[in-house]
Design a protein around this motif. Structure first.
Motif, mmCIF file in Angstrom:
data_model
loop_
_atom_site.group_PDB
_atom_site.id
_atom_site.type_symbol
_atom_site.label_atom_id
_atom_site.label_comp_id
_atom_site.label_asym_id
_atom_site.label_seq_id
_atom_site.Cartn_x
_atom_site.Cartn_y
_atom_site.Cartn_z
ATOM 1 N N GLU A 28 32.291 -29.086 116.794
ATOM 2 C CA GLU A 28 31.806 -28.883 117.634
ATOM 3 C C GLU A 28 31.895 -26.915 116.918
ATOM 4 N N ALA A 29 31.714 -27.007 115.311
ATOM 5 C CA ALA A 29 31.751 -25.888 115.263
ATOM 6 C C ALA A 29 31.076 -25.635 113.482
ATOM 7 N N ASP A 30 30.300 -27.085 112.959
ATOM 8 C CA ASP A 30 29.894 -27.219 111.756
ATOM 9 C C ASP A 30 30.849 -27.663 110.775
ATOM 10 N N GLY A 31 32.168 -27.798 111.313
ATOM 11 C CA GLY A 31 33.101 -28.290 109.547
ATOM 12 C C GLY A 31 34.231 -27.032 109.100
ATOM 13 N N LYS A 32 34.210 -25.324 110.581
ATOM 14 C CA LYS A 32 34.005 -24.124 109.873
ATOM 15 C C LYS A 32 35.533 -24.269 110.674
ATOM 16 N N ARG A 33 36.172 -23.966 110.242
ATOM 17 C CA ARG A 33 37.693 -24.362 110.360
ATOM 18 C C ARG A 33 38.507 -23.628 111.332
ATOM 19 N N SER A 34 39.444 -24.554 112.764
ATOM 20 C CA SER A 34 39.612 -23.193 113.884
ATOM 21 C C SER A 34 40.899 -22.357 113.257
ATOM 22 N N ALA A 35 41.305 -21.873 114.225
ATOM 23 C CA ALA A 35 42.527 -20.900 114.229
ATOM 24 C C ALA A 35 43.981 -21.685 114.439
ATOM 25 N N LYS A 36 44.557 -21.683 113.845
ATOM 26 C CA LYS A 36 45.623 -22.751 114.432
ATOM 27 C C LYS A 36 46.182 -22.256 116.213
ATOM 28 N N MET A 37 45.499 -21.593 116.295
ATOM 29 C CA MET A 37 45.871 -21.355 118.345
ATOM 30 C C MET A 37 44.042 -21.095 118.499
ATOM 31 N N ARG A 38 43.800 -21.417 119.708
ATOM 32 C CA ARG A 38 42.713 -20.886 119.890
ATOM 33 C C ARG A 38 42.044 -21.233 121.252
ATOM 34 N N ILE A 39 41.631 -20.538 122.767
ATOM 35 C CA ILE A 39 41.934 -20.695 123.896
ATOM 36 C C ILE A 39 40.256 -21.254 124.745
ATOM 37 N N ALA A 40 40.514 -21.982 125.103
ATOM 38 C CA ALA A 40 39.060 -22.358 125.099
ATOM 39 C C ALA A 40 39.244 -22.548 127.510
ATOM 40 N N PHE A 41 37.647 -22.129 127.502
ATOM 41 C CA PHE A 41 37.442 -22.177 129.070
ATOM 42 C C PHE A 41 36.715 -23.306 129.271
ATOM 43 N N GLU A 42 36.750 -23.854 130.373
ATOM 44 C CA GLU A 42 36.025 -24.644 130.916
ATOM 45 C C GLU A 42 34.869 -24.225 132.294
ATOM 46 N N VAL A 43 33.742 -23.504 132.226
ATOM 47 C CA VAL A 43 32.527 -23.429 132.720
ATOM 48 C C VAL A 43 31.803 -24.129 133.047
ATOM 49 N N ASP A 44 30.873 -23.487 134.085
ATOM 50 C CA ASP A 44 30.002 -24.845 135.134
ATOM 51 C C ASP A 44 28.603 -24.890 133.855
ATOM 52 N N ASP A 45 28.268 -23.409 133.154
ATOM 53 C CA ASP A 45 27.130 -23.245 132.756
ATOM 54 C C ASP A 45 26.990 -22.619 130.849
ATOM 55 N N SER A 46 27.817 -23.975 129.944
ATOM 56 C CA SER A 46 28.035 -22.976 128.364
ATOM 57 C C SER A 46 27.014 -22.616 127.866
ATOM 58 N N ALA A 47 25.638 -22.944 127.982
ATOM 59 C CA ALA A 47 24.110 -21.916 127.375
ATOM 60 C C ALA A 47 24.669 -20.640 127.973
ATOM 61 N N THR A 48 24.555 -20.876 128.910
ATOM 62 C CA THR A 48 24.767 -19.021 129.502
ATOM 63 C C THR A 48 26.003 -18.159 129.996
ATOM 64 N N ALA A 49 26.985 -18.440 129.476
ATOM 65 C CA ALA A 49 28.330 -18.285 129.443
ATOM 66 C C ALA A 49 28.447 -17.908 127.967
ATOM 67 N N ALA A 61 31.344 -11.025 121.702
ATOM 68 C CA ALA A 61 32.077 -12.084 121.148
ATOM 69 C C ALA A 61 30.827 -12.267 119.557
ATOM 70 N N SER A 62 31.598 -12.671 118.898
ATOM 71 C CA SER A 62 31.347 -13.198 117.527
ATOM 72 C C SER A 62 30.496 -14.943 117.644
ATOM 73 N N LEU A 63 29.622 -15.217 117.322
ATOM 74 C CA LEU A 63 29.235 -16.673 117.890
ATOM 75 C C LEU A 63 29.854 -17.254 116.355
ATOM 76 N N ILE A 64 29.965 -18.364 117.047
ATOM 77 C CA ILE A 64 30.641 -19.321 115.855
ATOM 78 C C ILE A 64 29.682 -20.215 115.683
ATOM 79 N N ALA A 65 29.381 -20.954 115.958
ATOM 80 C CA ALA A 65 28.837 -21.764 116.907
ATOM 81 C C ALA A 65 27.759 -22.257 117.802
ATOM 82 N N GLU A 66 26.985 -22.858 118.506
ATOM 83 C CA GLU A 66 25.507 -22.926 119.599
ATOM 84 C C GLU A 66 26.635 -24.020 120.302
ATOM 85 N N PRO A 67 26.184 -23.676 121.659
ATOM 86 C CA PRO A 67 26.560 -25.441 121.836
ATOM 87 C C PRO A 67 25.698 -26.286 121.501
ATOM 88 N N ARG A 68 26.156 -27.521 121.872
ATOM 89 C CA ARG A 68 26.252 -28.475 121.346
ATOM 90 C C ARG A 68 26.937 -29.732 122.129
#
Length: 152
Positions: free
Chosen positions: A75-96, A105-112
């Protein structure tokens, strides 16, 4: 198999509480940019304020360290995630994702596309909260037929 005659608690809602220094910016980001619906807002003594936003259905995802490393790699090219993160299901990841970046927001990783058939991006939102956006590309029944997946 053991039987337990005690009544199990009936959980009705999962609520994530986040302390934010810039309250207005956080409300604007999650309510106005991401589009979460305001369910209630309260004010109290000493400038105490809270806004409760409806995020739809909640789930609790418990992952071991190996799973987190695998997800971080995908999801993030190996960049370590935080101990807790929040995930939201959306209809269109690219647009959101574009909308959230435009909203601060600061982008960590583009939609893939992930091996589990979702389109995921990762960002950092207000107050440093890591956010994953995901768009399901196939239903749970189809996904559960893939190797390594289980569905009760």
């Amino acid at each position: 198999m053991t039987t337990d005659n005690r009544t199990k608690p009936s959980v009705r809602q999962l609520r994530l509480i986040v302390e934010v220094e810039d309250y207005e910016a956080a409300v604007r980001f999650y309510r106005d940019v991401l589009g979460l619906t305001e369910q209630a807002a309260f004010e109290g003594d000493g400038d105490a304020r809270v806004t409760i936003l409806d995020a739809g259905r909640a789930t609790l995802e418990l992952s071991n360290p190996a799973q987190i490393r695998m997800v971080d790699a995908v999801e993030a090219d190996g960049k370590r995630s935080a101990k807790m993160r929040i995930a939201f299901e959306v209809d269109d990841s690219a647009t959101a994702t574009k909308d959230l970046v435009a909203g601060g927001a600061s982008l960590i990783a583009e939609p893939r596309e992930t091996p589990w058939k979702s389109l995921n991006s990762r960002l950092t939102g207000p107050e440093g909260l890591q956010v994953t956006l995901f768009q399901e590309l196939e239903d749970i029944q189809t996904r559960s037929t893939r190797p390594g997946f289980k569905h009760p």
